[in-house]
Design a protein around this motif. Sequence first.
Motif, PDB file in Angstrom:
ATOM      1  N   GLN A 227     -25.137  19.348 -48.840  1.00 38.80           N
ATOM      2  CA  GLN A 227     -23.978  19.942 -48.180  1.00 38.80           C
ATOM      3  C   GLN A 227     -24.303  21.337 -47.640  1.00 38.80           C
ATOM      4  O   GLN A 227     -23.862  21.716 -46.553  1.00 38.80           O
ATOM      5  CB  GLN A 227     -22.799  20.013 -49.154  1.00 38.80           C
TER       6      GLN A 227
ATOM      7  N   PRO B 249     -20.577  16.005 -45.745  1.00 37.33           N
ATOM      8  CA  PRO B 249     -19.510  16.035 -46.751  1.00 37.33           C
ATOM      9  C   PRO B 249     -19.895  15.240 -48.002  1.00 37.33           C
ATOM     10  O   PRO B 249     -20.650  14.263 -47.930  1.00 37.33           O
ATOM     11  CB  PRO B 249     -18.326  15.377 -46.032  1.00 37.33           C
ATOM     12  N   LYS B 250     -19.354  15.656 -49.134  1.00 36.83           N
ATOM     13  CA  LYS B 250     -19.682  15.018 -50.408  1.00 36.83           C
ATOM     14  C   LYS B 250     -19.351  13.524 -50.398  1.00 36.83           C
ATOM     15  O   LYS B 250     -20.139  12.698 -50.879  1.00 36.83           O
ATOM     16  CB  LYS B 250     -18.905  15.705 -51.530  1.00 36.83           C
TER      17      LYS B 250
ATOM     18  N   GLU C  55     -12.370  19.361 -57.543  1.00 38.12           N
ATOM     19  CA  GLU C  55     -12.052  19.839 -56.206  1.00 38.12           C
ATOM     20  C   GLU C  55     -10.651  19.416 -55.778  1.00 38.12           C
ATOM     21  O   GLU C  55      -9.944  20.157 -55.089  1.00 38.12           O
ATOM     22  CB  GLU C  55     -13.095  19.336 -55.204  1.00 38.12           C
TER      23      GLU C  55
ATOM     24  N   LYS D  98      -7.561  21.810 -54.727  1.00 38.99           N
ATOM     25  CA  LYS D  98      -6.798  21.664 -53.486  1.00 38.99           C
ATOM     26  C   LYS D  98      -5.304  21.692 -53.757  1.00 38.99           C
ATOM     27  O   LYS D  98      -4.530  22.307 -52.996  1.00 38.99           O
ATOM     28  CB  LYS D  98      -7.197  20.352 -52.787  1.00 38.99           C
TER      29      LYS D  98
ATOM     30  N   GLU E 115      -4.338  25.197 -54.408  1.00 35.32           N
ATOM     31  CA  GLU E 115      -4.359  25.948 -53.146  1.00 35.32           C
ATOM     32  C   GLU E 115      -3.089  25.693 -52.337  1.00 35.32           C
ATOM     33  O   GLU E 115      -2.462  26.629 -51.822  1.00 35.32           O
ATOM     34  CB  GLU E 115      -5.592  25.538 -52.349  1.00 35.32           C
TER      35      GLU E 115
ATOM     36  N   ASP F 113     -17.721  25.752 -47.493  1.00 33.60           N
ATOM     37  CA  ASP F 113     -16.909  25.679 -46.281  1.00 33.60           C
ATOM     38  C   ASP F 113     -15.446  25.395 -46.587  1.00 33.60           C
ATOM     39  O   ASP F 113     -14.551  25.965 -45.947  1.00 33.60           O
ATOM     40  CB  ASP F 113     -17.458  24.588 -45.342  1.00 33.60           C
ATOM     41  N   HIS F 114     -15.175  24.511 -47.559  1.00 29.36           N
ATOM     42  CA  HIS F 114     -13.778  24.152 -47.801  1.00 29.36           C
ATOM     43  C   HIS F 114     -12.987  25.338 -48.371  1.00 29.36           C
ATOM     44  O   HIS F 114     -11.801  25.497 -48.094  1.00 29.36           O
ATOM     45  CB  HIS F 114     -13.676  22.931 -48.732  1.00 29.36           C
ATOM     46  N   ARG F 115     -13.668  26.206 -49.146  1.00 26.57           N
ATOM     47  CA  ARG F 115     -12.989  27.392 -49.658  1.00 26.57           C
ATOM     48  C   ARG F 115     -12.805  28.445 -48.561  1.00 26.57           C
ATOM     49  O   ARG F 115     -11.790  29.148 -48.521  1.00 26.57           O
ATOM     50  CB  ARG F 115     -13.751  27.966 -50.843  1.00 26.57           C
TER      51      ARG F 115
ATOM     52  N   ASN G 255     -12.378  27.745 -45.436  1.00 31.00           N
ATOM     53  CA  ASN G 255     -11.263  27.239 -44.617  1.00 31.00           C
ATOM     54  C   ASN G 255      -9.918  27.590 -45.240  1.00 31.00           C
ATOM     55  O   ASN G 255      -8.948  27.884 -44.532  1.00 31.00           O
ATOM     56  CB  ASN G 255     -11.379  25.722 -44.448  1.00 31.00           C
ATOM     57  N   ALA G 256      -9.846  27.557 -46.574  1.00 30.29           N
ATOM     58  CA  ALA G 256      -8.604  27.920 -47.257  1.00 30.29           C
ATOM     59  C   ALA G 256      -8.265  29.385 -47.011  1.00 30.29           C
ATOM     60  O   ALA G 256      -7.107  29.743 -46.765  1.00 30.29           O
ATOM     61  CB  ALA G 256      -8.730  27.643 -48.754  1.00 30.29           C
TER      62      ALA G 256
ATOM     63  N   THR H  32      -6.770  29.868 -43.620  1.00 34.62           N
ATOM     64  CA  THR H  32      -5.371  29.447 -43.569  1.00 34.62           C
ATOM     65  C   THR H  32      -4.443  30.551 -44.073  1.00 34.62           C
ATOM     66  O   THR H  32      -3.417  30.860 -43.452  1.00 34.62           O
ATOM     67  CB  THR H  32      -5.173  28.169 -44.419  1.00 34.62           C
TER      68      THR H  32
END
Length: 492
Positions: A260, A266-267, A322, A326, A329, A470-472, A474-475, A478
């Motif tokens: 990743q 992606p996982k 994860e 989410k 979050e 990346d996913h964190r 992106n949070a 937001t």
Amino acid sequence: MNSDRNRLRSLVETTDDLPAMPQIWMRVRKITEDLHASAYDVAEVILKDQAMTARILKAANSAVYAGYHQKITTITNAIVLLGFKEVRNIVLGYAAFHMLNRLKRSNHFDFKSFWVHSLATAVAARMISESVSYELPEEAFVAGLLHDIGKLIAAYLLPDAYGEVLTRLDRKGNTLKLEREILGADHQEIGQWAAQRWVFPDVLKRCIGAHHRAKLKAREKSKHVLVDIVAVANDMAKIIFRTAVNYDQIDPREAQVQAQATIGIPKERWATILRQLATNVRKFIDEFNLKQEDLEAYTEYLEESNQEHIRTERFYEELNRELTEKVKELNTLNQFSTALLQTVDTDEIIHLLIESIYRAVNFSRVILLTPQRRKLELVVREGIGADVEHLLQVATLDLRQKGAIASSFREGKIINILNAASHLYADQVSKQELELLKCASFACVPLIVNSEARGVIVVDNHIPAEPVPDHRLNAVVTFVNQASLALQRAVV
């Protein structure tokens, strides 16, 4: 040691013991390098080899090119669809395979094991290339197929010495280190020398010579994406196929994190490729002179291996974690949005932003830097986490100097520094920033209000130090966007 290495290189480059590449590769390579050549010119050469013709047609009609709805029945049309580069890759891969199959001399070397691993890596590389939109899937296949040719060549030219490597190698051994100690060079170098001799394309030479990424730090991207694709495919092949020429123990979770970080796969997609790998390799075994029982002898079935079962459980626990993150979050974002509707105080909006990011996303530190002295400096205005109290007193960045944080503010762009110690980020991160944050991995998100940067949110995992996923990130974006809208309302 250097003298041994030089003698081995000279042997690889000059010996008559190594067979020459088949003429079809030499002819196709020459034609496809001619700017005036046509698909018909290439077709004339390929049609003389029945097996190669069948392989080109099969590739043109594969799922990779499913967007072309007509059945391809002529070799000329197949060449037009595939393009010269992919045709050259197909010819090279199968020509090299048949040529290398003649290199059988050592009694210590398990050739079936070698080709099972090579084929598995090739199939994994092609599956990965399709997932990350690498434009030449056949090139990825060939790079995976040929990545370990140095082992085969070493076993052929120096059967006794390479037999010693295999004898001394155990499941905790370091293959590259042993090869350098006993032979004078490792199989990456040996393979690259041979690839040079056989006039392989530069991209394949790089993959053969660097697929262990020995000179790169963990989670650091190489300069060439195909090198990383082959490295990830190599790990996946080792997870599913335990062969006699690959003793390396691969932890699936660590391999997934590496995949990743380096190629952005992606996982969930990584897990899908892993589950489908053995099935997809079976589709190629006839073409590579293997039998079903050869494949079964090396296949690791996760449900039959307690160790793999534990690793798989750990993998799904990570997915579960994860998912929980989410949910947290989203709940925090909902509370944050509600709170923003109830205030027009800019200081309170900033405080809510910092606090919400810290509560919602797993970071060790969240800080906001804002401009001072006519936008010549950035200072830490507010923050939560490691060493923030100290930063509030002393942190100042000169906006006239280079740096990721300064660039994020000036240019209004998101910047994620995976590892400031890597040469890839040397020009992006300033010494001042590193001294300030004392962390080599961090991300910057500009706070934009009415098209003007008002500050920069910086997040990191200061304790322990690790890249911002990346996913964190992106949070964080937001939350910052929500705050930007609220600040825009507040200043109107």
